[in-house]
Structure formats: structure tokens, C-alpha cells
Design a protein around this motif. Sequence first.
Motif, PDB file in Angstrom:
ATOM      1  N   LEU A 113       8.023  19.638   7.571  1.00 46.93           N
ATOM      2  CA  LEU A 113       8.081  20.310   6.341  1.00 46.93           C
ATOM      3  C   LEU A 113       8.883  21.401   6.135  1.00 46.93           C
ATOM      4  O   LEU A 113       9.253  21.965   5.145  1.00 46.93           O
ATOM      5  N   GLY A 114       9.259  21.903   7.318  1.00 45.42           N
ATOM      6  CA  GLY A 114      10.243  23.050   7.254  1.00 45.42           C
ATOM      7  C   GLY A 114      10.517  23.886   8.520  1.00 45.42           C
ATOM      8  O   GLY A 114       9.904  23.285   9.544  1.00 45.42           O
ATOM      9  N   PRO A 115      11.240  24.890   8.598  1.00 46.43           N
ATOM     10  CA  PRO A 115      11.508  25.656   9.878  1.00 46.43           C
ATOM     11  C   PRO A 115      10.389  26.150  10.504  1.00 46.43           C
ATOM     12  O   PRO A 115       9.373  26.483   9.928  1.00 46.43           O
ATOM     13  N   ALA A 116      10.295  26.692  11.595  1.00 46.29           N
ATOM     14  CA  ALA A 116       9.338  27.401  12.512  1.00 46.29           C
ATOM     15  C   ALA A 116       9.278  28.776  11.931  1.00 46.29           C
ATOM     16  O   ALA A 116       9.995  29.165  11.400  1.00 46.29           O
ATOM     17  N   GLY A 117       8.049  28.977  11.935  1.00 49.14           N
ATOM     18  CA  GLY A 117       7.658  30.276  11.542  1.00 49.14           C
ATOM     19  C   GLY A 117       7.904  31.495  12.678  1.00 49.14           C
ATOM     20  O   GLY A 117       7.975  31.178  13.706  1.00 49.14           O
ATOM     21  N   GLY A 118       8.067  32.658  12.190  1.00 51.23           N
ATOM     22  CA  GLY A 118       8.736  33.776  12.988  1.00 51.23           C
ATOM     23  C   GLY A 118       7.617  34.651  13.347  1.00 51.23           C
ATOM     24  O   GLY A 118       7.914  35.540  14.242  1.00 51.23           O
ATOM     25  N   VAL A 174       0.040  17.295   0.374  1.00 51.43           N
ATOM     26  CA  VAL A 174       0.460  16.883   1.656  1.00 51.43           C
ATOM     27  C   VAL A 174      -0.397  15.790   2.388  1.00 51.43           C
ATOM     28  O   VAL A 174      -1.627  16.084   2.423  1.00 51.43           O
ATOM     29  N   LEU A 175      -0.034  14.541   2.842  1.00 49.05           N
ATOM     30  CA  LEU A 175      -0.755  13.847   3.534  1.00 49.05           C
ATOM     31  C   LEU A 175      -0.398  13.827   4.983  1.00 49.05           C
ATOM     32  O   LEU A 175       0.818  13.954   5.294  1.00 49.05           O
ATOM     33  N   TRP A 176      -1.354  14.155   5.898  1.00 51.34           N
ATOM     34  CA  TRP A 176      -1.160  14.578   7.131  1.00 51.34           C
ATOM     35  C   TRP A 176      -1.046  13.042   8.072  1.00 51.34           C
ATOM     36  O   TRP A 176      -1.844  12.245   7.944  1.00 51.34           O
ATOM     37  N   LEU A 177      -0.079  13.315   9.139  1.00 45.06           N
ATOM     38  CA  LEU A 177      -0.347  12.086  10.131  1.00 45.06           C
ATOM     39  C   LEU A 177      -1.215  12.354  10.880  1.00 45.06           C
ATOM     40  O   LEU A 177      -1.964  13.431  11.214  1.00 45.06           O
ATOM     41  N   GLN A 178      -1.955  11.316  11.263  1.00 46.78           N
ATOM     42  CA  GLN A 178      -3.156  11.193  11.993  1.00 46.78           C
ATOM     43  C   GLN A 178      -3.105  10.677  13.621  1.00 46.78           C
ATOM     44  O   GLN A 178      -2.132   9.661  13.775  1.00 46.78           O
ATOM     45  N   PRO A 179      -3.646  11.145  14.510  1.00 47.83           N
ATOM     46  CA  PRO A 179      -3.442  10.480  15.845  1.00 47.83           C
ATOM     47  C   PRO A 179      -4.214   9.316  16.067  1.00 47.83           C
ATOM     48  O   PRO A 179      -5.343   9.303  15.307  1.00 47.83           O
ATOM     49  N   GLY A 182      -2.500  20.699   8.841  1.00 50.50           N
ATOM     50  CA  GLY A 182      -3.374  21.398   7.894  1.00 50.50           C
ATOM     51  C   GLY A 182      -2.732  22.565   7.450  1.00 50.50           C
ATOM     52  O   GLY A 182      -2.884  23.147   6.196  1.00 50.50           O
ATOM     53  N   TYR A 183      -1.750  22.954   8.188  1.00 50.37           N
ATOM     54  CA  TYR A 183      -0.856  24.544   7.752  1.00 50.37           C
ATOM     55  C   TYR A 183       0.509  23.832   7.867  1.00 50.37           C
ATOM     56  O   TYR A 183       1.149  22.999   8.559  1.00 50.37           O
ATOM     57  N   SER A 184       1.542  24.525   6.955  1.00 51.67           N
ATOM     58  CA  SER A 184       2.983  24.269   7.124  1.00 51.67           C
ATOM     59  C   SER A 184       3.386  25.208   8.083  1.00 51.67           C
ATOM     60  O   SER A 184       4.610  25.119   8.525  1.00 51.67           O
ATOM     61  N   GLU A 200       0.853  -1.109   0.199  1.00 54.85           N
ATOM     62  CA  GLU A 200       0.140   0.069  -0.030  1.00 54.85           C
ATOM     63  C   GLU A 200       0.748   1.101  -0.050  1.00 54.85           C
ATOM     64  O   GLU A 200       0.610   2.218  -0.742  1.00 54.85           O
ATOM     65  N   ARG A 201       1.961   1.274   0.702  1.00 51.66           N
ATOM     66  CA  ARG A 201       2.789   2.331   0.885  1.00 51.66           C
ATOM     67  C   ARG A 201       3.450   2.780  -0.608  1.00 51.66           C
ATOM     68  O   ARG A 201       3.816   3.890  -0.771  1.00 51.66           O
ATOM     69  N   LYS A 202       3.624   1.719  -1.435  1.00 52.32           N
ATOM     70  CA  LYS A 202       4.053   2.227  -2.803  1.00 52.32           C
ATOM     71  C   LYS A 202       3.135   3.200  -3.401  1.00 52.32           C
ATOM     72  O   LYS A 202       3.871   4.093  -4.364  1.00 52.32           O
ATOM     73  N   GLN A 203       1.873   3.160  -3.302  1.00 51.92           N
ATOM     74  CA  GLN A 203       1.132   4.060  -3.726  1.00 51.92           C
ATOM     75  C   GLN A 203       0.951   5.418  -2.887  1.00 51.92           C
ATOM     76  O   GLN A 203      -0.148   6.053  -3.135  1.00 51.92           O
ATOM     77  N   ARG A 204       1.640   5.806  -1.973  1.00 56.23           N
ATOM     78  CA  ARG A 204       1.227   6.665  -1.023  1.00 56.23           C
ATOM     79  C   ARG A 204       2.516   7.627  -0.700  1.00 56.23           C
ATOM     80  O   ARG A 204       3.390   6.836  -0.681  1.00 56.23           O
ATOM     81  N   ASN A 205       2.345   9.067  -0.519  1.00 59.34           N
ATOM     82  CA  ASN A 205       3.482   9.605   0.000  1.00 59.34           C
ATOM     83  C   ASN A 205       3.565   9.496   1.361  1.00 59.34           C
ATOM     84  O   ASN A 205       2.514   9.098   2.007  1.00 59.34           O
ATOM     85  N   ARG A 206       4.708   9.804   2.113  1.00 60.26           N
ATOM     86  CA  ARG A 206       4.799  10.062   3.497  1.00 60.26           C
ATOM     87  C   ARG A 206       3.672  10.748   4.374  1.00 60.26           C
ATOM     88  O   ARG A 206       3.562  11.883   3.696  1.00 60.26           O
ATOM     89  N   ARG A 207       3.334  10.624   5.333  1.00 59.72           N
ATOM     90  CA  ARG A 207       2.596  11.347   6.014  1.00 59.72           C
ATOM     91  C   ARG A 207       3.408  12.186   7.079  1.00 59.72           C
ATOM     92  O   ARG A 207       4.520  11.733   7.679  1.00 59.72           O
ATOM     93  N   ALA A 208       3.041  13.197   7.402  1.00 60.71           N
ATOM     94  CA  ALA A 208       3.904  14.414   8.093  1.00 60.71           C
ATOM     95  C   ALA A 208       3.031  15.191   8.954  1.00 60.71           C
ATOM     96  O   ALA A 208       1.919  15.111   9.086  1.00 60.71           O
TER      97      ALA A 208
END
Length: 318
Positions: free
Chosen positions: A84-89, A102-107, A232-234, A71-79
Motif C-alpha cells: 500500500l505504500g512505503p515503510a513507516g519511519g 482495503v481487502l486484505w490478503l489471507q494466509p 489491518g494497518y497501512s 467473481e474477481r470482477k466484483q472485488r478489489n485486489r487483496r493486499a
Amino acid sequence: MHTQEEFATLAEPYRRELLAHCYRMMGSVHEAEDLVQETYLRAWRGFEKFEGRSSLRTWLYTIATNACLNERKQRNRRALPSGLGPAGGDPDAPPEAASGDVLWLQPIPDTMVTAGPGDPASIITSREQLRLALVASLQKLTPRQRAVYLLREVLEFPAANVATMLETSVAAVKSTLQRARAALTDLDTTHEKLTEHDAQDLLEQYMTAFEKADLAALERALRKDAALEMVGYSTWFSGLHTCLRYLARVLGSPGTWRMVAVQANGQPAAAAYLRGEDGSYDAFGLAVLTVTPGGISRIAVFGKQDLLPSFGTPSTLS
């Protein structure tokens, strides 16, 4: 010939741990549930051919792991946003929405993967193996590395068993595990643990602060190096001052929010409800807290109403 009832009697006790395994592989509760169902369907269809050369548990993990790899062959990694990048300022600027691919990690609710009262040590261990930080870090590995790491380090299958399960050599398993460990060097595996009472006390402080719109109480509950991320936000924030400036914008007035305590990924969490114009409280999402002896070190906010039913909480509070 085995009946379906006989198969269920033998295989059903492994469902929760297989769900936890598939969740760690995929980072998604919904995908994990589907893959566990697929695992049991495949196992039932092939049960007559099961010769008992390995234990039933090992056989089920073999099916589940390979189902996840396919299944993972057909999916991007979840994050998570922090992956995705540095903290916002600038906490005063609107959060930046992530790209649509972007696929998001779920709890995951503890109730889905913890079998209730039992050996406290084993329950604590199972919770540690589901921490958001661990699952998020695992998503950075290749699917093969992730499978080997989980089977060897988390589930402690011998290297020879893992080689058989993945149809490879012991040398390949050892090499893949070494690369996985190297990729996870920044994962904190020695974090300070809190007692259940202290963890729940920090959760209570967090929920009360939100319900009373008490920014000073939040400041007392958070660590100086606290981080805040909104799935949901970067955009995400790091550092107490920056996090508090953002939280001040969303707290509202006393009574704007109501919170219900739950458990997710072995961590204290709060189901959040936002007051509407009619005075009722509609489900907003879930905040999963990382707690330490020094306070709350991270808040991961999952602003998805459809997550809450799996935690046993209602869609609306009167």
C-alpha cells in the motif's frame, strides 16, 4: 447416467489443488473455498455433457478459473501493508489503520492444500507456489493476467490449452503472459531455500523469544534488512533497528505470549495467544515468517482470531 458417487470418485482427487489455484487467484481462503464448491456444483450439473475432449482435470480448472474471473470482477485486489505504500519511519507512533475499503490478503494452512506424505519434491514445489510474496505479487496483476500466469507458469498448461480454457487465441495468451511477467519483475523467484530443520529452528527461536520477552534473541533471529507488517494497518516497518523498536513495545514481560507452531503458505508460522487478566491465553492471530539462511527476513502478522480454527488451533489456551 452417471451417479453422484461416480462423479465424486473421479473429481474429488483434484479438490486440494483446485483450492490452491482459487486461493492464488483470489488471495482469500474463504472465497477460494466457496469457488471450489461452486466449481464442483457446476461440474456435477454439466458432467453428462462432458465429452472428454480434454482431461477431467483441465475441464475442472477451466470451470474454476472462469468462476474466479467472474467473481474477481466484483472485488478489489487483496493486499499486504507493504503493497500500500512505503515503510513507516516511526515505530513509537501508533500504527495507522487502513481505509475500510482495503481487502486484505489471507494466509492459507498447508494442511488444506498439501495432500500429506508423498513425493517430497512435489510437496516442496507446491509450497513454493503458495508463498505469501508470490500470492501478494499476483494480486497486482489484472485478473486475466493472473489467470494466464498461473495456468502457464505455475500449472504448466500448454498455451493452446489455456487459449481454449479462456476462450481466446494462443497469440493473446502469449501476449498476456508477457505482460504478466513484466509486471512481476521484482518478484524474487531465486530466493535461497532452507532445509525443513533449519526453517523450524528459526521458528522455534522466534516463538521462544516472544514467550520469554527476549528482545536480544529476536535480534539474533532477524536479518539486518528484516521487515514487519501487521495486516489491518497501512503502517509497516523495514530494517532491524526499526522492527526491534516496535517489537519492544509489544513483547511485554515473560509469559505475556504463548505460541503454537503451524505451517502457512509453505512457510513456518506461529499461532499467537495473548495472556488475559484471568491468566488464560486468548487467540490473537498468526505470524507467518519468511526464513532464509541469514535469518528471518519478514514477519507478516495477521491479527485475526477467526483465522486460527482453520489451522486446527484452539481459541483459548489454559
